[in-house]
Design a protein around this motif. Structure first.
Motif, PDB file in Angstrom:
ATOM      1  N   GLU A  64     -33.920 -46.846  -3.746  1.00 20.22           N
ATOM      2  CA  GLU A  64     -33.699 -46.561  -5.168  1.00 20.22           C
ATOM      3  C   GLU A  64     -32.251 -46.856  -5.516  1.00 20.22           C
ATOM      4  O   GLU A  64     -31.413 -47.065  -4.635  1.00 20.22           O
ATOM      5  CB  GLU A  64     -34.006 -45.088  -5.472  1.00 20.22           C
ATOM      6  CG  GLU A  64     -35.470 -44.730  -5.317  1.00 20.22           C
ATOM      7  CD  GLU A  64     -35.763 -43.313  -5.791  1.00 20.22           C
ATOM      8  OE1 GLU A  64     -35.151 -42.884  -6.787  1.00 20.22           O
ATOM      9  OE2 GLU A  64     -36.593 -42.661  -5.158  1.00 20.22           O
ATOM     10  N   ASP A  65     -31.970 -46.848  -6.816  1.00 22.59           N
ATOM     11  CA  ASP A  65     -30.587 -47.047  -7.247  1.00 22.59           C
ATOM     12  C   ASP A  65     -29.729 -45.878  -6.777  1.00 22.59           C
ATOM     13  O   ASP A  65     -30.189 -44.738  -6.723  1.00 22.59           O
ATOM     14  CB  ASP A  65     -30.518 -47.145  -8.774  1.00 22.59           C
ATOM     15  CG  ASP A  65     -31.093 -48.459  -9.276  1.00 22.59           C
ATOM     16  OD1 ASP A  65     -31.312 -49.374  -8.450  1.00 22.59           O
ATOM     17  OD2 ASP A  65     -31.329 -48.560 -10.489  1.00 22.59           O
ATOM     18  N   GLU A  66     -28.492 -46.206  -6.442  1.00 25.87           N
ATOM     19  CA  GLU A  66     -27.586 -45.181  -5.931  1.00 25.87           C
ATOM     20  C   GLU A  66     -26.917 -44.440  -7.089  1.00 25.87           C
ATOM     21  O   GLU A  66     -26.009 -44.956  -7.735  1.00 25.87           O
ATOM     22  CB  GLU A  66     -26.532 -45.822  -5.032  1.00 25.87           C
ATOM     23  CG  GLU A  66     -25.640 -44.804  -4.346  1.00 25.87           C
ATOM     24  CD  GLU A  66     -24.551 -45.487  -3.565  1.00 25.87           C
ATOM     25  OE1 GLU A  66     -24.753 -45.723  -2.363  1.00 25.87           O
ATOM     26  OE2 GLU A  66     -23.498 -45.786  -4.155  1.00 25.87           O
ATOM     27  N   THR A  67     -27.385 -43.239  -7.336  1.00 22.46           N
ATOM     28  CA  THR A  67     -26.770 -42.338  -8.323  1.00 22.46           C
ATOM     29  C   THR A  67     -26.401 -41.046  -7.605  1.00 22.46           C
ATOM     30  O   THR A  67     -26.874 -40.794  -6.490  1.00 22.46           O
ATOM     31  CB  THR A  67     -27.745 -42.011  -9.468  1.00 22.46           C
ATOM     32  OG1 THR A  67     -28.859 -41.295  -8.913  1.00 22.46           O
ATOM     33  CG2 THR A  67     -28.239 -43.276 -10.152  1.00 22.46           C
ATOM     34  N   MET A  68     -25.591 -40.239  -8.245  1.00 21.39           N
ATOM     35  CA  MET A  68     -25.212 -38.961  -7.619  1.00 21.39           C
ATOM     36  C   MET A  68     -26.446 -38.082  -7.444  1.00 21.39           C
ATOM     37  O   MET A  68     -26.624 -37.438  -6.408  1.00 21.39           O
ATOM     38  CB  MET A  68     -24.169 -38.260  -8.507  1.00 21.39           C
ATOM     39  CG  MET A  68     -23.348 -37.260  -7.771  1.00 21.39           C
ATOM     40  SD  MET A  68     -22.280 -38.070  -6.583  1.00 21.39           S
ATOM     41  CE  MET A  68     -22.767 -37.246  -5.118  1.00 21.39           C
ATOM     42  N   GLN A  69     -27.312 -38.080  -8.462  1.00 22.41           N
ATOM     43  CA  GLN A  69     -28.545 -37.287  -8.394  1.00 22.41           C
ATOM     44  C   GLN A  69     -29.401 -37.745  -7.215  1.00 22.41           C
ATOM     45  O   GLN A  69     -29.923 -36.930  -6.458  1.00 22.41           O
ATOM     46  CB  GLN A  69     -29.317 -37.414  -9.714  1.00 22.41           C
ATOM     47  CG  GLN A  69     -30.670 -36.760  -9.720  1.00 22.41           C
ATOM     48  CD  GLN A  69     -30.605 -35.245  -9.614  1.00 22.41           C
ATOM     49  OE1 GLN A  69     -29.626 -34.641 -10.028  1.00 22.41           O
ATOM     50  NE2 GLN A  69     -31.633 -34.638  -9.066  1.00 22.41           N
ATOM     51  N   HIS A  70     -29.514 -39.059  -7.040  1.00 21.55           N
ATOM     52  CA  HIS A  70     -30.326 -39.572  -5.938  1.00 21.55           C
ATOM     53  C   HIS A  70     -29.706 -39.191  -4.593  1.00 21.55           C
ATOM     54  O   HIS A  70     -30.411 -38.729  -3.700  1.00 21.55           O
ATOM     55  CB  HIS A  70     -30.459 -41.089  -6.036  1.00 21.55           C
ATOM     56  CG  HIS A  70     -31.105 -41.687  -4.831  1.00 21.55           C
ATOM     57  ND1 HIS A  70     -32.459 -41.571  -4.583  1.00 21.55           N
ATOM     58  CD2 HIS A  70     -30.585 -42.363  -3.771  1.00 21.55           C
ATOM     59  CE1 HIS A  70     -32.736 -42.159  -3.436  1.00 21.55           C
ATOM     60  NE2 HIS A  70     -31.611 -42.646  -2.915  1.00 21.55           N
ATOM     61  N   LEU A  71     -28.389 -39.387  -4.461  1.00 22.92           N
ATOM     62  CA  LEU A  71     -27.747 -39.095  -3.179  1.00 22.92           C
ATOM     63  C   LEU A  71     -27.861 -37.625  -2.804  1.00 22.92           C
ATOM     64  O   LEU A  71     -28.040 -37.281  -1.638  1.00 22.92           O
ATOM     65  CB  LEU A  71     -26.275 -39.499  -3.216  1.00 22.92           C
ATOM     66  CG  LEU A  71     -25.999 -41.000  -3.207  1.00 22.92           C
ATOM     67  CD1 LEU A  71     -24.518 -41.247  -3.377  1.00 22.92           C
ATOM     68  CD2 LEU A  71     -26.514 -41.630  -1.928  1.00 22.92           C
ATOM     69  N   MET A  72     -27.736 -36.757  -3.787  1.00 24.08           N
ATOM     70  CA  MET A  72     -27.725 -35.326  -3.485  1.00 24.08           C
ATOM     71  C   MET A  72     -29.119 -34.711  -3.390  1.00 24.08           C
ATOM     72  O   MET A  72     -29.304 -33.727  -2.672  1.00 24.08           O
ATOM     73  CB  MET A  72     -26.915 -34.573  -4.542  1.00 24.08           C
ATOM     74  CG  MET A  72     -25.455 -34.954  -4.575  1.00 24.08           C
ATOM     75  SD  MET A  72     -24.596 -34.652  -3.021  1.00 24.08           S
ATOM     76  CE  MET A  72     -24.434 -32.887  -3.092  1.00 24.08           C
ATOM     77  N   ALA A  73     -30.096 -35.255  -4.119  1.00 20.72           N
ATOM     78  CA  ALA A  73     -31.395 -34.589  -4.162  1.00 20.72           C
ATOM     79  C   ALA A  73     -32.597 -35.502  -3.951  1.00 20.72           C
ATOM     80  O   ALA A  73     -33.621 -35.050  -3.467  1.00 20.72           O
ATOM     81  CB  ALA A  73     -31.562 -33.867  -5.499  1.00 20.72           C
ATOM     82  N   GLY A  74     -32.493 -36.765  -4.283  1.00 23.47           N
ATOM     83  CA  GLY A  74     -33.671 -37.610  -4.259  1.00 23.47           C
ATOM     84  C   GLY A  74     -33.830 -38.487  -3.044  1.00 23.47           C
ATOM     85  O   GLY A  74     -34.927 -38.948  -2.742  1.00 23.47           O
TER      86      GLY A  74
END
Ligand SMILES: [Zn+2]
Length: 104
Positions: A64-74
């Motif tokens: 998936e795209d690297e976002t803060m939300q993705h790194l921390m939770a997704g």
């Protein structure tokens, strides 16, 4: 004292400052959390906003795209880290998902 207090007039208090700054975590972890809560870490999403070169996919899972939300939770990698940390601490909570705010 009143002059010092006047410095903070109109300032916004970060609602989770105590969780960030009063924890037993090392200073580098506190600093990372402070940046993450403000979405100020240099993720691919932030690099794109600033027009800097980047790889859009997550460097950990490449799914998936690297976002803060993705790194921390997704991210599937972060799920494993959360699982290990929460199991070590015996903290009774559900693992974060990509749909929930990572702070929650
Ligand atoms: Zn990922």
């Amino acid at each position: 004292s009143s002059c010092y207090q006047a410095l903070f007039l109109g300032a916004c208090e970060e609602p989770h400052w105590k969780l960030t700054w009063k924890s037993w975590a090392p200073l580098r972890v506190k600093f990372f959390m402070w940046l993450a809560l403000q979405d100020r870490c240099w993720t691919a999403e932030r690099l794109a906003i600033h027009g800097l070169p980047h790889e859009p996919a997550c460097a950990l899972c490449d799914q998936e795209d690297e976002t803060m939300q993705h790194l921390m939770a997704g991210c599937s990698f972060s799920h494993q880290v959360w699982y290990d940390v929460l199991a070590w601490d015996r903290f009774p909570t559900d693992l974060p998902t990509g749909d929930t705010d990572f702070l929650t």
